[in-house]
Motif scaffolding. Structure first.
Motif, PDB file in Angstrom:
ATOM      1  N   VAL A 113      16.261  -8.172 -49.136  1.00 37.44           N
ATOM      2  CA  VAL A 113      15.998  -7.127 -48.149  1.00 37.44           C
ATOM      3  C   VAL A 113      16.478  -7.576 -46.767  1.00 37.44           C
ATOM      4  CG1 VAL A 113      14.161  -5.902 -46.900  1.00 37.44           C
ATOM      5  CG2 VAL A 113      14.107  -6.021 -49.385  1.00 37.44           C
ATOM      6  N   GLY A 114      16.117  -8.785 -46.358  1.00 38.93           N
ATOM      7  CA  GLY A 114      16.497  -9.277 -45.037  1.00 38.93           C
ATOM      8  C   GLY A 114      17.997  -9.456 -44.883  1.00 38.93           C
ATOM      9  N   LEU A 115      18.630 -10.040 -45.885  1.00 39.11           N
ATOM     10  CA  LEU A 115      20.071 -10.273 -45.825  1.00 39.11           C
ATOM     11  C   LEU A 115      20.831  -8.945 -45.740  1.00 39.11           C
ATOM     12  CD1 LEU A 115      22.368 -12.336 -45.865  1.00 39.11           C
ATOM     13  CD2 LEU A 115      22.284 -12.236 -48.365  1.00 39.11           C
ATOM     14  N   SER A 116      20.452  -7.991 -46.550  1.00 39.87           N
ATOM     15  CA  SER A 116      21.091  -6.671 -46.507  1.00 39.87           C
ATOM     16  C   SER A 116      20.882  -6.007 -45.156  1.00 39.87           C
ATOM     17  CB  SER A 116      20.536  -5.772 -47.611  1.00 39.87           C
ATOM     18  OG  SER A 116      20.909  -6.245 -48.874  1.00 39.87           O
ATOM     19  N   ALA A 117      19.667  -6.077 -44.650  1.00 34.82           N
ATOM     20  CA  ALA A 117      19.370  -5.453 -43.366  1.00 34.82           C
ATOM     21  C   ALA A 117      20.125  -6.136 -42.234  1.00 34.82           C
ATOM     22  CB  ALA A 117      17.864  -5.484 -43.100  1.00 34.82           C
ATOM     23  N   ALA A 118      20.189  -7.458 -42.229  1.00 34.27           N
ATOM     24  CA  ALA A 118      20.904  -8.185 -41.173  1.00 34.27           C
ATOM     25  C   ALA A 118      22.386  -7.803 -41.174  1.00 34.27           C
ATOM     26  CB  ALA A 118      20.732  -9.686 -41.342  1.00 34.27           C
ATOM     27  N   ARG A 119      22.988  -7.744 -42.352  1.00 30.40           N
ATOM     28  CA  ARG A 119      24.399  -7.339 -42.432  1.00 30.40           C
ATOM     29  C   ARG A 119      24.587  -5.919 -41.922  1.00 30.40           C
ATOM     30  NH1 ARG A 119      24.816  -9.896 -48.103  1.00 30.40           N
ATOM     31  NH2 ARG A 119      24.357  -7.781 -48.725  1.00 30.40           N
ATOM     32  N   GLU A 120      23.689  -5.027 -42.270  1.00 32.09           N
ATOM     33  CA  GLU A 120      23.780  -3.627 -41.837  1.00 32.09           C
ATOM     34  C   GLU A 120      23.630  -3.506 -40.327  1.00 32.09           C
ATOM     35  OE1 GLU A 120      23.907   0.643 -42.087  1.00 32.09           O
ATOM     36  OE2 GLU A 120      24.473  -0.892 -43.537  1.00 32.09           O
ATOM     37  N   VAL A 121      22.676  -4.209 -39.739  1.00 35.03           N
ATOM     38  CA  VAL A 121      22.477  -4.142 -38.292  1.00 35.03           C
ATOM     39  C   VAL A 121      23.709  -4.674 -37.570  1.00 35.03           C
ATOM     40  CG1 VAL A 121      21.118  -5.054 -36.363  1.00 35.03           C
ATOM     41  CG2 VAL A 121      19.951  -4.187 -38.395  1.00 35.03           C
ATOM     42  N   VAL A 174      32.452  -8.263 -43.612  1.00 37.40           N
ATOM     43  CA  VAL A 174      31.283  -7.396 -43.511  1.00 37.40           C
ATOM     44  C   VAL A 174      31.095  -6.680 -44.839  1.00 37.40           C
ATOM     45  CG1 VAL A 174      30.278  -5.409 -42.354  1.00 37.40           C
ATOM     46  CG2 VAL A 174      31.555  -7.092 -41.046  1.00 37.40           C
ATOM     47  N   ARG A 175      29.909  -6.813 -45.373  1.00 33.90           N
ATOM     48  CA  ARG A 175      29.590  -6.139 -46.633  1.00 33.90           C
ATOM     49  C   ARG A 175      28.500  -5.121 -46.381  1.00 33.90           C
ATOM     50  NH1 ARG A 175      28.574 -11.543 -50.031  1.00 33.90           N
ATOM     51  NH2 ARG A 175      30.342 -12.655 -49.238  1.00 33.90           N
ATOM     52  N   ARG A 176      28.613  -4.004 -47.002  1.00 36.19           N
ATOM     53  CA  ARG A 176      27.573  -2.982 -46.873  1.00 36.19           C
ATOM     54  C   ARG A 176      26.387  -3.423 -47.703  1.00 36.19           C
ATOM     55  NH1 ARG A 176      28.131  -0.314 -42.657  1.00 36.19           N
ATOM     56  NH2 ARG A 176      26.912   1.336 -43.513  1.00 36.19           N
ATOM     57  N   PRO A 177      25.169  -3.158 -47.229  1.00 38.37           N
ATOM     58  CA  PRO A 177      23.993  -3.589 -47.977  1.00 38.37           C
ATOM     59  C   PRO A 177      23.829  -2.805 -49.271  1.00 38.37           C
ATOM     60  CG  PRO A 177      23.349  -2.236 -46.122  1.00 38.37           C
ATOM     61  CD  PRO A 177      24.831  -2.453 -46.010  1.00 38.37           C
ATOM     62  N   ALA A 178      23.234  -3.476 -50.219  1.00 37.42           N
ATOM     63  CA  ALA A 178      22.924  -2.825 -51.488  1.00 37.42           C
ATOM     64  C   ALA A 178      21.551  -2.191 -51.410  1.00 37.42           C
ATOM     65  CB  ALA A 178      22.969  -3.866 -52.615  1.00 37.42           C
ATOM     66  N   PRO A 179      21.332  -1.048 -52.010  1.00 33.41           N
ATOM     67  CA  PRO A 179      19.996  -0.465 -52.052  1.00 33.41           C
ATOM     68  C   PRO A 179      19.062  -1.448 -52.749  1.00 33.41           C
ATOM     69  CG  PRO A 179      21.646   1.086 -52.853  1.00 33.41           C
ATOM     70  CD  PRO A 179      22.306  -0.223 -52.665  1.00 33.41           C
ATOM     71  N   PRO A 180      17.773  -1.464 -52.480  1.00 35.40           N
ATOM     72  CA  PRO A 180      17.043  -0.447 -51.760  1.00 35.40           C
ATOM     73  C   PRO A 180      16.845  -0.751 -50.292  1.00 35.40           C
ATOM     74  CG  PRO A 180      15.479  -1.856 -52.840  1.00 35.40           C
ATOM     75  CD  PRO A 180      16.865  -2.383 -53.171  1.00 35.40           C
ATOM     76  N   ALA A 181      17.375  -1.826 -49.756  1.00 35.36           N
ATOM     77  CA  ALA A 181      17.060  -2.214 -48.375  1.00 35.36           C
ATOM     78  C   ALA A 181      18.105  -1.674 -47.422  1.00 35.36           C
ATOM     79  CB  ALA A 181      17.023  -3.721 -48.275  1.00 35.36           C
ATOM     80  N   SER A 182      17.654  -1.036 -46.369  1.00 35.08           N
ATOM     81  CA  SER A 182      18.554  -0.632 -45.293  1.00 35.08           C
ATOM     82  C   SER A 182      17.721  -0.346 -44.072  1.00 35.08           C
ATOM     83  CB  SER A 182      19.376   0.573 -45.687  1.00 35.08           C
ATOM     84  OG  SER A 182      18.552   1.690 -45.850  1.00 35.08           O
ATOM     85  N   PRO A 183      18.273  -0.633 -42.894  1.00 34.37           N
ATOM     86  CA  PRO A 183      17.509  -0.290 -41.704  1.00 34.37           C
ATOM     87  C   PRO A 183      17.596   1.203 -41.439  1.00 34.37           C
ATOM     88  CG  PRO A 183      19.560  -1.347 -41.095  1.00 34.37           C
ATOM     89  CD  PRO A 183      19.488  -1.332 -42.604  1.00 34.37           C
ATOM     90  N   ALA A 184      16.574   1.714 -40.854  1.00 33.82           N
ATOM     91  CA  ALA A 184      16.545   3.113 -40.450  1.00 33.82           C
ATOM     92  C   ALA A 184      16.084   3.172 -39.015  1.00 33.82           C
ATOM     93  CB  ALA A 184      15.614   3.921 -41.346  1.00 33.82           C
TER      94      ALA A 184
END
Length: 160
Positions: free
Chosen positions: A75-83, A148-158
């Protein structure tokens, strides 16, 4: 929860009413040049990310927190990449050397986003000579740049 976790590294205690300081939250939600994100795991809130310096020469990951129940799940890794992807440019990410989990996490984020093109240095904590220096990782990332990689579900910032 974020301030409670950080108290292990900065020795802070809650106020007489049991709350921790909220100046970063207030700045992130209302301050110019800030972006605030509520991280999700499916439909559930799972953490937060506050970025300052949006639109400036460097974005700073001012605060980043993932609830203990989902740490280690990606969750954190996906969110950090997305931010980072949402705010292309120069990034600076401070953390405490004593926080071994943060050390591993942010080095991994930097390597995944910037490959070998990142640096690490120690800087004094402003106004806190009693604390050891913070570690600062710097890199350029975001947008659709290499690495840059897009995050995988289910984690994403909103956005809140």
């Amino acid at each position: 929860m974020f301030r409670h976790d950080m108290s292990a590294f900065d020795g802070s205690l809650p106020a007489h009413d049991g709350t921790f300081r909220s100046d970063r939250l207030e700045a992130a939600l209302a301050g110019a040049g800030w972006a605030a994100y509520l991280l999700h795991c499916g439909p559930y809130p799972a953490g937060l990310a506050f970025v300052r310096g949006v639109g400036g020469p460097a974005r700073v990951m001012n605060s980043f927190f993932v609830a203990r129940g989902v740490r280690g799940t990606g969750v954190g890794l996906s969110a950090a990449r997305e931010v980072v992807a949402r705010h292309p440019g120069r990034w600076e990410i401070p953390f405490q050397d004593a926080n071994a989990v943060a050390v591993r996490f942010w080095r991994r984020v930097a390597a995944e986003v910037a490959g070998d093109a990142w640096t690490e240095e120690r800087r004094p904590v402003p106004g806190r000579p009693d604390l050891p220096p913070d570690v600062w990782i710097s890199f350029t990332g975001g947008g659709t740049g290499a690495g840059v990689r897009r995050p995988a579900p289910p984690a994403s910032p909103a956005s809140p």
